[in-house]
Motif scaffolding. Sequence first.
Motif, PDB file in Angstrom:
ATOM      1  N   ARG A  71      40.523  36.055  40.178  1.00 10.54           N
ATOM      2  CA  ARG A  71      39.963  37.326  40.631  1.00 10.54           C
ATOM      3  C   ARG A  71      39.801  37.335  42.145  1.00 10.54           C
ATOM      4  O   ARG A  71      40.138  38.324  42.814  1.00 10.54           O
ATOM      5  CB  ARG A  71      38.608  37.576  39.958  1.00 10.54           C
ATOM      6  CG  ARG A  71      37.897  38.855  40.410  1.00 10.54           C
ATOM      7  CD  ARG A  71      38.749  40.080  40.176  1.00 10.54           C
ATOM      8  NE  ARG A  71      38.041  41.299  40.562  1.00 10.54           N
ATOM      9  CZ  ARG A  71      38.650  42.419  40.953  1.00 10.54           C
ATOM     10  NH1 ARG A  71      39.985  42.474  41.016  1.00 10.54           N
ATOM     11  NH2 ARG A  71      37.949  43.483  41.286  1.00 10.54           N
ATOM     12  N   TYR A  72      39.316  36.227  42.706  1.00 10.98           N
ATOM     13  CA  TYR A  72      39.165  36.140  44.157  1.00 10.98           C
ATOM     14  C   TYR A  72      40.523  36.278  44.842  1.00 10.98           C
ATOM     15  O   TYR A  72      40.659  37.004  45.837  1.00 10.98           O
ATOM     16  CB  TYR A  72      38.514  34.814  44.553  1.00 10.98           C
ATOM     17  CG  TYR A  72      38.385  34.663  46.052  1.00 10.98           C
ATOM     18  CD1 TYR A  72      37.276  35.159  46.715  1.00 10.98           C
ATOM     19  CD2 TYR A  72      39.413  34.079  46.802  1.00 10.98           C
ATOM     20  CE1 TYR A  72      37.171  35.068  48.094  1.00 10.98           C
ATOM     21  CE2 TYR A  72      39.318  33.983  48.181  1.00 10.98           C
ATOM     22  CZ  TYR A  72      38.198  34.481  48.821  1.00 10.98           C
ATOM     23  OH  TYR A  72      38.105  34.410  50.180  1.00 10.98           O
ATOM     24  N   LEU A  75      41.720  39.776  45.009  1.00  9.52           N
ATOM     25  CA  LEU A  75      41.009  40.579  46.004  1.00  9.52           C
ATOM     26  C   LEU A  75      41.461  40.271  47.421  1.00  9.52           C
ATOM     27  O   LEU A  75      41.647  41.186  48.229  1.00  9.52           O
ATOM     28  CB  LEU A  75      39.498  40.352  45.868  1.00  9.52           C
ATOM     29  CG  LEU A  75      38.854  40.860  44.583  1.00  9.52           C
ATOM     30  CD1 LEU A  75      37.378  40.478  44.535  1.00  9.52           C
ATOM     31  CD2 LEU A  75      39.008  42.379  44.452  1.00  9.52           C
ATOM     32  N   GLU A  78      44.936  41.656  48.044  1.00 11.05           N
ATOM     33  CA  GLU A  78      44.834  43.103  48.226  1.00 11.05           C
ATOM     34  C   GLU A  78      44.454  43.447  49.660  1.00 11.05           C
ATOM     35  O   GLU A  78      45.004  44.382  50.258  1.00 11.05           O
ATOM     36  CB  GLU A  78      43.783  43.651  47.249  1.00 11.05           C
ATOM     37  CG  GLU A  78      43.571  45.139  47.261  1.00 11.05           C
ATOM     38  CD  GLU A  78      42.487  45.542  46.275  1.00 11.05           C
ATOM     39  OE1 GLU A  78      41.365  45.869  46.709  1.00 11.05           O
ATOM     40  OE2 GLU A  78      42.757  45.502  45.061  1.00 11.05           O
ATOM     41  N   ALA A  92      35.860  46.004  52.678  1.00 11.01           N
ATOM     42  CA  ALA A  92      36.009  46.340  51.262  1.00 11.01           C
ATOM     43  C   ALA A  92      36.219  45.082  50.426  1.00 11.01           C
ATOM     44  O   ALA A  92      35.672  44.953  49.321  1.00 11.01           O
ATOM     45  CB  ALA A  92      37.183  47.298  51.083  1.00 11.01           C
ATOM     46  N   PHE A  93      36.996  44.153  50.960  1.00  8.80           N
ATOM     47  CA  PHE A  93      37.244  42.876  50.278  1.00  8.80           C
ATOM     48  C   PHE A  93      35.945  42.117  50.044  1.00  8.80           C
ATOM     49  O   PHE A  93      35.658  41.673  48.917  1.00  8.80           O
ATOM     50  CB  PHE A  93      38.210  42.049  51.124  1.00  8.80           C
ATOM     51  CG  PHE A  93      38.147  40.564  50.919  1.00  8.80           C
ATOM     52  CD1 PHE A  93      38.507  40.005  49.714  1.00  8.80           C
ATOM     53  CD2 PHE A  93      37.736  39.725  51.953  1.00  8.80           C
ATOM     54  CE1 PHE A  93      38.459  38.621  49.525  1.00  8.80           C
ATOM     55  CE2 PHE A  93      37.688  38.355  51.774  1.00  8.80           C
ATOM     56  CZ  PHE A  93      38.047  37.802  50.557  1.00  8.80           C
ATOM     57  N   ARG A  95      32.878  43.238  50.020  1.00  3.08           N
ATOM     58  CA  ARG A  95      32.008  43.966  49.082  1.00  3.08           C
ATOM     59  C   ARG A  95      32.440  43.717  47.646  1.00  3.08           C
ATOM     60  O   ARG A  95      31.606  43.520  46.755  1.00  3.08           O
ATOM     61  CB  ARG A  95      32.022  45.456  49.414  1.00  3.08           C
ATOM     62  CG  ARG A  95      31.339  45.794  50.737  1.00  3.08           C
ATOM     63  CD  ARG A  95      31.437  47.271  51.068  1.00  3.08           C
ATOM     64  NE  ARG A  95      30.961  47.510  52.444  1.00  3.08           N
ATOM     65  CZ  ARG A  95      31.652  48.151  53.375  1.00  3.08           C
ATOM     66  NH1 ARG A  95      32.860  48.641  53.104  1.00  3.08           N
ATOM     67  NH2 ARG A  95      31.149  48.321  54.594  1.00  3.08           N
ATOM     68  N   LYS A  96      33.749  43.705  47.405  1.00  2.00           N
ATOM     69  CA  LYS A  96      34.254  43.456  46.052  1.00  2.00           C
ATOM     70  C   LYS A  96      33.977  42.018  45.617  1.00  2.00           C
ATOM     71  O   LYS A  96      33.694  41.771  44.441  1.00  2.00           O
ATOM     72  CB  LYS A  96      35.756  43.755  45.998  1.00  2.00           C
ATOM     73  CG  LYS A  96      36.084  45.229  46.102  1.00  2.00           C
ATOM     74  CD  LYS A  96      37.590  45.464  46.171  1.00  2.00           C
ATOM     75  CE  LYS A  96      37.932  46.927  46.376  1.00  2.00           C
ATOM     76  NZ  LYS A  96      39.399  47.137  46.518  1.00  2.00           N
ATOM     77  N   VAL A  99      30.376  41.915  44.526  1.00  2.00           N
ATOM     78  CA  VAL A  99      30.203  42.546  43.214  1.00  2.00           C
ATOM     79  C   VAL A  99      30.763  41.653  42.106  1.00  2.00           C
ATOM     80  O   VAL A  99      30.137  41.486  41.053  1.00  2.00           O
ATOM     81  CB  VAL A  99      30.878  43.934  43.187  1.00  2.00           C
ATOM     82  CG1 VAL A  99      30.929  44.495  41.766  1.00  2.00           C
ATOM     83  CG2 VAL A  99      30.137  44.904  44.106  1.00  2.00           C
ATOM     84  N   ALA A 100      31.934  41.059  42.335  1.00  2.39           N
ATOM     85  CA  ALA A 100      32.526  40.159  41.337  1.00  2.39           C
ATOM     86  C   ALA A 100      31.739  38.866  41.207  1.00  2.39           C
ATOM     87  O   ALA A 100      31.806  38.179  40.179  1.00  2.39           O
ATOM     88  CB  ALA A 100      33.978  39.849  41.703  1.00  2.39           C
TER      89      ALA A 100
END
Length: 213
Positions: A71-72, A75, A78, A92-93, A95-96, A99-100
């Motif tokens: 998952r990391y 992100l 991306e 944004a990265f 912040r995600k 959250v993850a």
Amino acid sequence: MTDKPMSGRKAQAARNDKLILQAAREVFIADPEAPIAEVSKHAGVGISALYRRYPSKEDLLRKLCSDGLARYTELVREAVDSEDDIWDAFCAFLRKVVVADTPSITVRLAGTFVPTEDMFAAAIEADKLNHALLERLRGAGVLREGVDNGDIAMVTESLSSIQLGDAELTQSLRLRYLELYLEALRAPGAGLLPGRPPTDEEMGARWVVDQPE
């Protein structure tokens, strides 16, 4: 073409696996020493069903950490590939990531099991992407001088230590304090940072477990 629906038995196994992994994350991040039976109890899944999927606690920890790393990596890739303003993509990265909550896995579980070679290879790939992202930020002149890969890791890991109230409040506070960190990470910054960041080797060493002779 739509996927063929799973049979009742396969669908139940998939549901059980999801419950097991959710429970394992909660149980082991709270207490890495917890027995695997606690995961079974937390998930509401029979211990035999759990052992059919994960024969040992180490197998379950490897799956948990592999998923978190995947998952990391998704992100950070991306962010590296984003065509948006690179600072916006970086924010944004992070912040995600918060959250993850992938940093909690590193903080709590590093060194508690023996990773596979595939896991080390995946970590190297994620690390390459981390450095590619930093190079884009430096090239745009938006990253504070002296900030390196280890600094970003320590920022996200420090945020993962925030635990207050319920899950909603905890996440809200982590995102709040991330914004303060982002102000400190952006160029030009308030001055020269003291000391040095941890190296990739020092951070990676946390995952190495001494094998019995």
